[in-house]
Each structure stands twice: as C-alpha cells, then as structure tokens.
Motif scaffolding. Structure first.
Motif: not given
Ligand SMILES: Nc1ncnc2c1ncn2[C@@H]1O[C@H](COP(=O)(O)OP(=O)(O)OP(=O)(O)O)[C@@H](O)[C@H]1O
Ligand SMILES: [Mg+2]
Length: 230
Positions: A38-39, A41
């Motif tokens: 999921r977004s 994750a």
């Molecule tokens: N630079 C950062 N500083 C603090 N928290 C972060 C940072 N980057 C991401 N996060 C947090 O870490 C978690 C994972 O983020 P990530 O971008 O890896 O998710 P994702 O699975 O790639 O999501 P999406 O499918 O929306 O791209 C999220 O809760 C996000 O808010």
C-alpha cells in the motif's frame, strides 16, 4: 549466490516508528522482482536502501556477499546499480543519446565509443535513431521512460531498480516496458527490482514481495531459499 541480500533490515526516518521492520529478502540475477504494498508501506524507502542512497537503521544489505556499508558507496551507486525514477530525472534540453552518454561519463567507468553504445542501448529499448536525437521535452511519457531505462543501463550494472516504472503509461506501453525488463533479466542476466501498484506488472514478473505485511506473496510459486517472511 544472491546478488543482493537483506538480513534483518529495519529502517526508521529520524526517531519515528519503523518504516521497514526485519526484512529478509534475497534477489538473484536473471530474475524480475516486484515490490508491492500500500501507499506508505516503505517501497521507495526500500529502493533507497538497495540503491545505496540510505543505510539501514539496523541489519545489513549484502551485495555479492559484501556488506554495502563496507564497500565504496559511490562506486556501488555509479557502477553496479542503475535506477529508474518515476519522474525520469532526465535533462530536458538534451536529447536521448546525450542523456545516456552523460550518465556513462558520470559513472567514471572507461567506456569506449560512448555514442555508439548509447545508440545501441536506445535501440534496445525500441527508440529509433530519429527519436533518440529529439530533445527529451519533445518525447512522450512512454518514450521518456525508455530513455530513463537506457540511461540506467548505460554503465552495464548488474542490478536495475525502478520505482513505479509504468505508473504513467497506458496498458500497451506498460506491457512493452515490462517486456524490456523481462528481456534484461532473462536474456542479459540482470537482477531487476520494480516497485509497482499494478496487478499487471505483478502478474508478469518472476517474484513478488508484498511489503505491507512483510510477507512474500503466495501468488508466485517459487520460495526464495533462506528468506524469512514473517
Ligand atoms: N524523508 C522522509 N522523512 C520522514 N518520513 C518519510 C520520508 N520519506 C518517507 N517517509 C515516510 O515513510 C513511510 C514510507 O514512505 P515511502 O515513500 O517509502 O512509501 P511508499 O511505499 O513508496 O509509498 P507510495 O506507494 O505512496 O509511493 C511513509 O509513512 C512516509 O510518510
Ligand atoms: Mg513510493
């Protein structure tokens, strides 16, 4: 031996709760992997760790059996791993060949006849001579995605990482791009790791890791030996 292996990898941004918790994944050459979840994750976070951009809070990442922390980070990033970002990050005023050549020069690897190799790489991702000489600004999203893949291949890395590489593409173009990744793994023995929300992508790769539950998806048949999926 796995080209990349995660052992008990955890990651937290600052002092916040863990984003990744106890990952034990193995990645081999010759296969395409999809990381789904999921977004939020932690998929993009995982790609940052695999690309050497960030280090795990705890646990280790092994590249060819060696802890990534102990090897030259710059070399690892500029020679062994090719990354395709969702926003492409191409230089818009240069053409496709120039973008690929620039990446070869940045790697510091000795590559003779860069122009010829750049043109061959662009042919490999089905961009003909005419499109290869057109400024990035004047290419479609799918064409730009191919340039980004050719650029990731420019210094012949063993590992290709791509974040949502088909996110903005229509179904046909998406299939063509997935075909390119499959060819790279199956014919050129690359290890390809894709982050994707798309069920079409997940259905057409060799292995799927579902990040949300830290569990390997049951959709694919093969178990990765030694991997621990809690
Ligand atoms: N630079 C950062 N500083 C603090 N928290 C972060 C940072 N980057 C991401 N996060 C947090 O870490 C978690 C994972 O983020 P990530 O971008 O890896 O998710 P994702 O699975 O790639 O999501 P999406 O499918 O929306 O791209 C999220 O809760 C996000 O808010
Ligand atoms: Mg993401």
């Amino acid at each position: 031996m796995s080209i990349l292996e995660l052992k008990d990898v955890c990651y937290a941004y600052d002092s916040r709760a863990k984003v990744l918790d106890g990952l034990n994944y193995k990645f081999e050459k010759g296969k395409v992997y999809a990381i789904v979840g999921r977004s939020g994750a932690g998929k993009t976070t995982l790609l940052s760790l695999l690309s050497g951009l960030t280090s795990p809070t705890s646990g280790v990442i092994l590249f060819d059996g060696k802890d990534v922390k102990t090897i030259d980070r710059y070399k690892y990033r500029s020679r062994h791993v090719g990354v395709v970002f969702q926003q492409f990050n191409l230089l818009p005023h240069l053409n496709a060949v120039e973008n690929v050549e620039l990446s070869m020069r940045a790697s510091g690897k000795k590559i003779p006849d860069k122009r010829k190799i750049a043109t061959e790489l662009l042919e490999k991702v089905d961009l003909d001579d005419q499109l290869s000489k057109r400024r990035i600004l004047k290419l479609s999203g799918g064409e730009q995605q191919r340039v980004a893949i050719a650029r990731a291949l420019s210094y012949d890395p063993d590992i290709i990482l791509a974040d949502e590489p088909t996110g903005n593409l229509d179904l046909n173009t998406q299939e063509e791009v997935i075909d390119i990744f499959n060819r790279l793994a199956h014919e050129e023995n690359k290890c390809v790791i894709l982050v994707s929300h798309s069920s079409e992508v997940a259905a057409s790769v060799d292995e799927v890791y579902e990040l949300a539950s830290l569990r390997k998806s049951k959709r694919r048949k093969e178990a990765i030996t030694g991997g621990q999926f809690i």
